[in-house]
Design a protein around this motif. Structure first.
Motif, PDB file in Angstrom:
ATOM      1  N   SER A  26       6.621 -67.178  48.570  1.00 29.54           N
ATOM      2  CA  SER A  26       5.929 -67.978  49.577  1.00 29.54           C
ATOM      3  C   SER A  26       5.200 -69.168  48.980  1.00 29.54           C
ATOM      4  CB  SER A  26       4.946 -67.108  50.355  1.00 29.54           C
ATOM      5  OG  SER A  26       4.002 -66.539  49.465  1.00 29.54           O
ATOM      6  N   SER A  27       4.942 -69.145  47.697  1.00 32.99           N
ATOM      7  CA  SER A  27       4.195 -70.245  47.086  1.00 32.99           C
ATOM      8  C   SER A  27       5.111 -71.356  46.588  1.00 32.99           C
ATOM      9  CB  SER A  27       3.347 -69.740  45.919  1.00 32.99           C
ATOM     10  OG  SER A  27       4.173 -69.234  44.884  1.00 32.99           O
ATOM     11  N   ASN A  28       6.403 -71.140  46.631  1.00 32.81           N
ATOM     12  CA  ASN A  28       7.309 -72.192  46.183  1.00 32.81           C
ATOM     13  C   ASN A  28       8.409 -72.487  47.216  1.00 32.81           C
ATOM     14  OD1 ASN A  28       9.255 -69.982  45.228  1.00 32.81           O
ATOM     15  ND2 ASN A  28       7.642 -69.784  43.687  1.00 32.81           N
ATOM     16  N   ILE A  29       9.486 -71.753  47.191  1.00 36.47           N
ATOM     17  CA  ILE A  29      10.606 -72.066  48.076  1.00 36.47           C
ATOM     18  C   ILE A  29      10.220 -72.050  49.546  1.00 36.47           C
ATOM     19  CG2 ILE A  29      12.833 -71.230  48.919  1.00 36.47           C
ATOM     20  CD1 ILE A  29      13.587 -70.530  46.069  1.00 36.47           C
ATOM     21  N   GLU A  30       9.486 -71.030  49.968  1.00 36.53           N
ATOM     22  CA  GLU A  30       9.196 -70.903  51.400  1.00 36.53           C
ATOM     23  C   GLU A  30       8.327 -72.042  51.922  1.00 36.53           C
ATOM     24  OE1 GLU A  30       7.008 -67.385  52.792  1.00 36.53           O
ATOM     25  OE2 GLU A  30       8.491 -67.281  54.406  1.00 36.53           O
ATOM     26  N   SER A  31       7.433 -72.526  51.110  1.00 37.95           N
ATOM     27  CA  SER A  31       6.472 -73.506  51.610  1.00 37.95           C
ATOM     28  C   SER A  31       6.890 -74.959  51.404  1.00 37.95           C
ATOM     29  CB  SER A  31       5.107 -73.286  50.941  1.00 37.95           C
ATOM     30  OG  SER A  31       5.228 -73.323  49.541  1.00 37.95           O
ATOM     31  N   LEU A  32       7.832 -75.199  50.501  1.00 38.29           N
ATOM     32  CA  LEU A  32       8.199 -76.584  50.221  1.00 38.29           C
ATOM     33  C   LEU A  32       9.719 -76.700  50.053  1.00 38.29           C
ATOM     34  CD1 LEU A  32       5.196 -77.335  47.904  1.00 38.29           C
ATOM     35  CD2 LEU A  32       5.710 -78.555  50.014  1.00 38.29           C
ATOM     36  N   TYR A  33      10.121 -77.785  49.415  1.00 39.89           N
ATOM     37  CA  TYR A  33      11.544 -78.067  49.299  1.00 39.89           C
ATOM     38  C   TYR A  33      12.166 -77.455  48.043  1.00 39.89           C
ATOM     39  CZ  TYR A  33      10.719 -81.712  52.824  1.00 39.89           C
ATOM     40  OH  TYR A  33      10.392 -82.387  53.972  1.00 39.89           O
ATOM     41  N   VAL A  34      13.498 -77.306  48.124  1.00 38.15           N
ATOM     42  CA  VAL A  34      14.284 -76.824  46.995  1.00 38.15           C
ATOM     43  C   VAL A  34      15.180 -77.956  46.506  1.00 38.15           C
ATOM     44  CG1 VAL A  34      16.020 -75.166  46.218  1.00 38.15           C
ATOM     45  CG2 VAL A  34      14.261 -74.465  47.851  1.00 38.15           C
ATOM     46  N   TYR A  35      15.331 -78.016  45.215  1.00 40.36           N
ATOM     47  CA  TYR A  35      16.162 -79.036  44.579  1.00 40.36           C
ATOM     48  C   TYR A  35      17.181 -78.328  43.689  1.00 40.36           C
ATOM     49  CZ  TYR A  35      12.294 -81.973  46.074  1.00 40.36           C
ATOM     50  OH  TYR A  35      11.333 -82.613  46.832  1.00 40.36           O
ATOM     51  N   TRP A  36      18.323 -78.954  43.539  1.00 39.13           N
ATOM     52  CA  TRP A  36      19.366 -78.421  42.659  1.00 39.13           C
ATOM     53  C   TRP A  36      19.796 -79.487  41.661  1.00 39.13           C
ATOM     54  CZ3 TRP A  36      20.980 -73.376  42.711  1.00 39.13           C
ATOM     55  CH2 TRP A  36      20.614 -72.601  43.818  1.00 39.13           C
ATOM     56  N   TYR A  37      19.968 -79.044  40.409  1.00 38.95           N
ATOM     57  CA  TYR A  37      20.400 -79.935  39.352  1.00 38.95           C
ATOM     58  C   TYR A  37      21.639 -79.357  38.681  1.00 38.95           C
ATOM     59  CZ  TYR A  37      15.857 -82.029  40.055  1.00 38.95           C
ATOM     60  OH  TYR A  37      14.768 -82.632  40.637  1.00 38.95           O
ATOM     61  N   GLN A  38      22.538 -80.242  38.320  1.00 40.25           N
ATOM     62  CA  GLN A  38      23.767 -79.866  37.619  1.00 40.25           C
ATOM     63  C   GLN A  38      23.669 -80.379  36.188  1.00 40.25           C
ATOM     64  OE1 GLN A  38      27.268 -82.412  38.098  1.00 40.25           O
ATOM     65  NE2 GLN A  38      28.469 -80.620  38.684  1.00 40.25           N
ATOM     66  N   GLN A  39      23.974 -79.502  35.238  1.00 37.85           N
ATOM     67  CA  GLN A  39      23.965 -79.925  33.838  1.00 37.85           C
ATOM     68  C   GLN A  39      25.330 -79.639  33.223  1.00 37.85           C
ATOM     69  OE1 GLN A  39      21.196 -78.001  31.082  1.00 37.85           O
ATOM     70  NE2 GLN A  39      20.905 -79.953  30.013  1.00 37.85           N
ATOM     71  N   LEU A  40      26.096 -80.693  33.022  1.00 40.71           N
ATOM     72  CA  LEU A  40      27.371 -80.559  32.336  1.00 40.71           C
ATOM     73  C   LEU A  40      27.111 -80.316  30.859  1.00 40.71           C
ATOM     74  CD1 LEU A  40      29.179 -83.518  34.112  1.00 40.71           C
ATOM     75  CD2 LEU A  40      29.546 -81.089  34.530  1.00 40.71           C
ATOM     76  N   PRO A  41      28.045 -79.680  30.175  1.00 39.65           N
ATOM     77  CA  PRO A  41      27.822 -79.344  28.759  1.00 39.65           C
ATOM     78  C   PRO A  41      27.442 -80.557  27.916  1.00 39.65           C
ATOM     79  CG  PRO A  41      29.780 -78.236  29.583  1.00 39.65           C
ATOM     80  CD  PRO A  41      29.333 -79.161  30.671  1.00 39.65           C
ATOM     81  N   GLY A  42      26.338 -80.415  27.177  1.00 40.87           N
ATOM     82  CA  GLY A  42      25.905 -81.461  26.260  1.00 40.87           C
ATOM     83  C   GLY A  42      25.305 -82.690  26.894  1.00 40.87           C
ATOM     84  N   THR A  43      24.965 -82.612  28.180  1.00 42.46           N
ATOM     85  CA  THR A  43      24.402 -83.786  28.848  1.00 42.46           C
ATOM     86  C   THR A  43      23.071 -83.451  29.508  1.00 42.46           C
ATOM     87  OG1 THR A  43      25.414 -83.401  31.018  1.00 42.46           O
ATOM     88  CG2 THR A  43      26.746 -84.553  29.372  1.00 42.46           C
ATOM     89  N   ALA A  44      22.390 -84.493  29.956  1.00 39.69           N
ATOM     90  CA  ALA A  44      21.133 -84.306  30.671  1.00 39.69           C
ATOM     91  C   ALA A  44      21.417 -83.791  32.086  1.00 39.69           C
ATOM     92  CB  ALA A  44      20.378 -85.625  30.737  1.00 39.69           C
ATOM     93  N   PRO A  45      20.464 -83.101  32.671  1.00 37.39           N
ATOM     94  CA  PRO A  45      20.638 -82.660  34.054  1.00 37.39           C
ATOM     95  C   PRO A  45      20.812 -83.848  35.000  1.00 37.39           C
ATOM     96  CG  PRO A  45      18.819 -81.495  33.024  1.00 37.39           C
ATOM     97  CD  PRO A  45      19.207 -82.608  32.092  1.00 37.39           C
ATOM     98  N   LYS A  46      21.456 -83.558  36.129  1.00 42.48           N
ATOM     99  CA  LYS A  46      21.703 -84.574  37.139  1.00 42.48           C
ATOM    100  C   LYS A  46      21.278 -84.014  38.495  1.00 42.48           C
ATOM    101  CE  LYS A  46      25.654 -86.342  39.739  1.00 42.48           C
ATOM    102  NZ  LYS A  46      27.129 -86.261  39.875  1.00 42.48           N
ATOM    103  N   LEU A  47      20.601 -84.819  39.288  1.00 41.57           N
ATOM    104  CA  LEU A  47      20.181 -84.387  40.618  1.00 41.57           C
ATOM    105  C   LEU A  47      21.389 -84.198  41.524  1.00 41.57           C
ATOM    106  CD1 LEU A  47      17.863 -83.909  42.698  1.00 41.57           C
ATOM    107  CD2 LEU A  47      17.995 -86.360  43.195  1.00 41.57           C
ATOM    108  N   LEU A  48      21.479 -83.006  42.134  1.00 44.09           N
ATOM    109  CA  LEU A  48      22.627 -82.669  42.969  1.00 44.09           C
ATOM    110  C   LEU A  48      22.241 -82.568  44.452  1.00 44.09           C
ATOM    111  CD1 LEU A  48      25.607 -81.992  42.245  1.00 44.09           C
ATOM    112  CD2 LEU A  48      24.957 -79.577  42.344  1.00 44.09           C
ATOM    113  N   ILE A  49      21.129 -81.904  44.711  1.00 48.64           N
ATOM    114  CA  ILE A  49      20.628 -81.705  46.075  1.00 48.64           C
ATOM    115  C   ILE A  49      19.117 -81.866  46.042  1.00 48.64           C
ATOM    116  CG2 ILE A  49      20.268 -80.034  47.955  1.00 48.64           C
ATOM    117  CD1 ILE A  49      23.151 -80.818  47.864  1.00 48.64           C
TER     118      ILE A  49
END
Lengths: 110, 121
Positions: A26-49
Protein backbone atom coordinates in the motif's frame (compact mmCIF):
# COMPACT_ATOMS: atom_id res chain seq x y z
CA UNK A 1 15.69 -8.57 -0.75
CA UNK A 2 13.82 -6.03 -2.87
CA UNK A 3 10.78 -4.09 -1.69
CA UNK A 4 8.99 -5.01 -4.93
CA UNK A 5 8.80 -8.70 -5.77
CA UNK A 6 9.28 -10.04 -9.28
CA UNK A 7 9.81 -13.59 -10.53
CA UNK A 8 13.51 -14.08 -11.28
CA UNK A 9 12.88 -15.53 -14.70
CA UNK A 10 10.32 -15.83 -17.47
CA UNK A 11 10.41 -17.37 -20.91
CA UNK A 12 8.43 -17.73 -24.10
CA UNK A 13 8.73 -18.65 -27.74
CA UNK A 14 8.65 -16.15 -30.61
CA UNK A 15 5.15 -14.81 -31.18
CA UNK A 16 3.92 -15.77 -27.74
CA UNK A 17 2.54 -13.45 -25.07
CA UNK A 18 4.31 -13.34 -21.74
CA UNK A 19 3.54 -11.46 -18.56
CA UNK A 20 5.83 -10.40 -15.74
CA UNK A 21 4.37 -9.64 -12.34
CA UNK A 22 5.44 -7.11 -9.73
CA UNK A 23 4.09 -7.27 -6.20
CA UNK A 24 4.31 -4.41 -3.72
CA UNK A 25 2.30 -2.84 -0.93
CA UNK A 26 0.00 0.00 0.00
CA UNK A 27 2.93 2.36 0.44
CA UNK A 28 4.21 1.98 -3.09
CA UNK A 29 2.31 0.32 -5.95
CA UNK A 30 -1.18 0.79 -4.53
CA UNK A 31 -0.81 4.47 -3.78
CA UNK A 32 1.19 5.70 -6.76
CA UNK A 33 2.39 4.80 -10.23
CA UNK A 34 4.36 1.83 -11.50
CA UNK A 35 7.18 2.09 -14.00
CA UNK A 36 8.91 -0.58 -16.06
CA UNK A 37 12.46 -0.55 -17.36
CA UNK A 38 14.12 -2.84 -19.88
CA UNK A 39 17.82 -3.58 -19.63
CA UNK A 40 19.41 -5.29 -22.60
CA UNK A 41 22.64 -7.16 -21.87
CA UNK A 42 25.54 -4.81 -21.19
CA UNK A 43 23.52 -1.63 -21.57
CA UNK A 44 21.87 0.98 -19.39
CA UNK A 45 18.21 0.55 -18.46
CA UNK A 46 15.60 2.02 -20.77
CA UNK A 47 12.17 3.36 -19.83
CA UNK A 48 9.50 1.01 -21.15
CA UNK A 49 6.27 1.93 -19.33
CA UNK A 50 5.47 4.91 -17.10
CA UNK A 51 2.47 5.83 -14.96
CA UNK A 52 1.22 2.22 -14.96
CA UNK A 53 0.39 1.91 -18.65
CA UNK A 54 1.88 4.76 -20.69
CA UNK A 55 4.44 4.03 -23.39
CA UNK A 56 7.16 6.54 -24.29
CA UNK A 57 7.39 7.35 -27.96
CA UNK A 58 9.30 4.66 -29.78
CA UNK A 59 8.24 1.80 -27.54
CA UNK A 60 6.19 -0.70 -29.57
CA UNK A 61 2.58 -1.29 -28.58
CA UNK A 62 3.51 -4.95 -28.04
CA UNK A 63 4.48 -3.76 -24.56
CA UNK A 64 1.70 -2.92 -22.14
CA UNK A 65 1.39 -2.32 -18.41
CA UNK A 66 -1.39 -2.67 -15.90
CA UNK A 67 -1.93 -2.25 -12.18
CA UNK A 68 -4.45 -3.56 -9.70
CA UNK A 69 -4.21 -2.89 -5.99
CA UNK A 70 -0.75 -3.74 -4.74
CA UNK A 71 0.34 -5.56 -7.90
CA UNK A 72 1.31 -4.66 -11.43
CA UNK A 73 2.06 -6.54 -14.61
CA UNK A 74 4.03 -6.06 -17.78
CA UNK A 75 2.75 -7.88 -20.83
CA UNK A 76 4.74 -8.48 -23.98
CA UNK A 77 2.84 -9.81 -26.97
CA UNK A 78 4.26 -11.09 -30.24
CA UNK A 79 7.48 -12.00 -28.47
CA UNK A 80 10.67 -11.36 -30.45
CA UNK A 81 14.26 -12.46 -29.91
CA UNK A 82 15.32 -8.86 -29.29
CA UNK A 83 13.01 -8.75 -26.26
CA UNK A 84 15.46 -10.97 -24.38
CA UNK A 85 16.50 -8.73 -21.52
CA UNK A 86 16.10 -8.00 -17.82
CA UNK A 87 12.91 -6.19 -16.83
CA UNK A 88 12.52 -4.13 -13.68
CA UNK A 89 9.45 -2.62 -12.09
CA UNK A 90 9.78 0.51 -9.97
CA UNK A 91 7.60 2.68 -7.78
CA UNK A 92 7.89 5.51 -5.30
CA UNK A 93 7.55 4.30 -1.71
CA UNK A 94 5.86 6.73 0.65
CA UNK A 95 7.24 5.05 3.79
CA UNK A 96 10.81 5.10 2.53
CA UNK A 97 10.46 8.45 0.73
CA UNK A 98 12.35 7.04 -2.20
CA UNK A 99 12.21 4.90 -5.29
CA UNK A 100 12.19 1.15 -4.98
CA UNK A 101 12.87 -1.42 -7.67
CA UNK A 102 11.90 -5.02 -8.12
CA UNK A 103 14.69 -7.56 -8.19
CA UNK A 104 14.36 -7.91 -11.94
CA UNK A 105 13.05 -10.62 -14.24
CA UNK A 106 15.29 -12.20 -16.83
CA UNK A 107 13.25 -12.90 -19.96
CA UNK A 108 14.49 -15.66 -22.23
CA UNK A 109 13.13 -16.10 -25.75
CA UNK A 110 13.37 -19.79 -26.52
CA UNK B 1 19.12 14.78 -28.74
CA UNK B 2 19.19 14.25 -25.01
CA UNK B 3 22.42 12.74 -23.72
CA UNK B 4 23.88 12.00 -20.34
CA UNK B 5 27.59 11.25 -20.53
CA UNK B 6 29.30 9.94 -17.43
CA UNK B 7 32.91 9.95 -16.35
CA UNK B 8 35.16 6.92 -16.77
CA UNK B 9 35.71 3.85 -14.66
CA UNK B 10 37.33 4.20 -11.24
CA UNK B 11 39.34 1.84 -9.07
CA UNK B 12 39.40 2.74 -5.39
CA UNK B 13 40.70 1.28 -2.15
CA UNK B 14 38.43 0.63 0.81
CA UNK B 15 37.88 3.79 2.82
CA UNK B 16 38.44 6.09 -0.13
CA UNK B 17 35.90 8.32 -1.87
CA UNK B 18 34.74 8.47 -5.46
CA UNK B 19 33.12 11.28 -7.42
CA UNK B 20 31.23 10.45 -10.60
CA UNK B 21 30.14 13.12 -13.05
CA UNK B 22 27.19 13.18 -15.44
CA UNK B 23 27.22 15.78 -18.21
CA UNK B 24 23.87 16.59 -19.75
CA UNK B 25 23.19 17.92 -23.22
CA UNK B 26 20.26 18.35 -25.58
CA UNK B 27 17.85 19.84 -23.04
CA UNK B 28 17.57 22.59 -20.42
CA UNK B 29 19.57 21.11 -17.55
CA UNK B 30 17.73 22.97 -14.79
CA UNK B 31 14.26 21.84 -15.89
CA UNK B 32 14.70 18.22 -14.83
CA UNK B 33 15.83 16.23 -11.83
CA UNK B 34 18.83 13.93 -11.78
CA UNK B 35 18.64 10.59 -10.02
CA UNK B 36 21.45 8.14 -9.29
CA UNK B 37 20.95 4.39 -9.49
CA UNK B 38 23.55 1.70 -9.00
CA UNK B 39 23.84 -1.94 -10.01
CA UNK B 40 26.20 -4.37 -8.33
CA UNK B 41 27.67 -7.13 -10.54
CA UNK B 42 24.92 -9.55 -11.52
CA UNK B 43 22.41 -7.78 -9.29
CA UNK B 44 19.39 -5.54 -9.69
CA UNK B 45 18.92 -1.79 -9.69
CA UNK B 46 19.21 0.23 -6.48
CA UNK B 47 18.13 3.86 -6.19
CA UNK B 48 20.56 6.10 -4.34
CA UNK B 49 18.96 9.52 -4.39
CA UNK B 50 17.71 12.49 -6.39
CA UNK B 51 18.57 16.10 -6.94
CA UNK B 52 16.42 19.02 -8.02
CA UNK B 53 18.89 20.57 -10.44
CA UNK B 54 17.23 23.98 -10.31
CA UNK B 55 17.23 24.41 -6.53
CA UNK B 56 20.00 22.01 -5.62
CA UNK B 57 17.71 20.25 -3.14
CA UNK B 58 18.54 16.60 -2.64
CA UNK B 59 17.02 13.47 -1.17
CA UNK B 60 18.97 10.33 -0.39
CA UNK B 61 18.00 6.73 0.20
CA UNK B 62 18.30 5.89 3.87
CA UNK B 63 20.98 3.31 3.12
CA UNK B 64 23.33 6.00 1.80
CA UNK B 65 22.57 8.83 4.19
CA UNK B 66 25.81 10.30 5.52
CA UNK B 67 27.93 8.74 2.79
CA UNK B 68 26.56 10.23 -0.41
CA UNK B 69 26.49 13.79 -1.68
CA UNK B 70 24.83 14.91 -4.89
CA UNK B 71 25.63 18.26 -6.43
CA UNK B 72 25.56 20.10 -9.71
CA UNK B 73 27.30 22.81 -11.68
CA UNK B 74 24.67 24.44 -13.83
CA UNK B 75 27.26 26.46 -15.76
CA UNK B 76 28.52 23.26 -17.38
CA UNK B 77 25.30 21.21 -17.15
CA UNK B 78 26.97 18.59 -15.01
CA UNK B 79 25.74 16.62 -12.03
CA UNK B 80 27.98 14.87 -9.52
CA UNK B 81 27.60 12.01 -7.10
CA UNK B 82 30.22 11.50 -4.41
CA UNK B 83 30.30 8.39 -2.26
CA UNK B 84 32.64 8.21 0.72
CA UNK B 85 33.98 5.48 3.01
CA UNK B 86 33.94 3.00 0.16
CA UNK B 87 33.77 -0.72 0.88
CA UNK B 88 33.90 -3.73 -1.37
CA UNK B 89 30.09 -3.90 -1.46
CA UNK B 90 30.07 -0.55 -3.24
CA UNK B 91 31.59 -2.15 -6.33
CA UNK B 92 28.94 -1.47 -8.94
CA UNK B 93 27.98 0.38 -12.07
CA UNK B 94 26.64 3.80 -11.17
CA UNK B 95 24.07 5.40 -13.46
CA UNK B 96 22.68 8.89 -13.59
CA UNK B 97 19.14 9.17 -14.95
CA UNK B 98 17.05 12.18 -15.86
CA UNK B 99 13.88 12.48 -13.81
CA UNK B 100 11.07 13.73 -16.00
CA UNK B 101 8.38 15.00 -13.63
CA UNK B 102 8.51 16.00 -10.03
CA UNK B 103 10.00 13.61 -7.49
CA UNK B 104 7.54 10.77 -6.95
CA UNK B 105 5.89 11.44 -10.29
CA UNK B 106 9.13 11.38 -12.26
CA UNK B 107 9.99 8.82 -14.85
CA UNK B 108 13.64 8.09 -15.59
CA UNK B 109 13.50 8.74 -19.29
CA UNK B 110 17.19 9.07 -20.17
CA UNK B 111 20.12 7.28 -18.61
CA UNK B 112 23.85 7.76 -18.68
CA UNK B 113 26.03 4.97 -20.00
CA UNK B 114 27.12 3.99 -16.50
CA UNK B 115 30.38 4.29 -14.57
CA UNK B 116 32.03 1.20 -13.12
CA UNK B 117 33.44 1.79 -9.66
CA UNK B 118 35.59 -1.02 -8.34
CA UNK B 119 36.57 -1.11 -4.69
CA UNK B 120 39.42 -3.44 -3.84
CA UNK B 121 42.45 -3.50 -1.61
Amino acid sequence: QSVLTQPPSASGTPGQRVTISCSGSSSNIESLYVYWYQQLPGTAPKLLIYRNNQRPSGVPDRFSGSKSGTSASLAISGLRSEDEADYYCAAWDDNLSGWVFGGGTKLTVL
Amino acid sequence: QVQLVQSGAEVKKPGASVKVSCKASGYTFTNYEINWVRQAPGQGLEWMGWMNVNSGNTGYAQKFQGRVTMARDTSISTAYMELTSLRSEDTAIYYCARGNGQLYLARFDYWGQGTLVSVSS
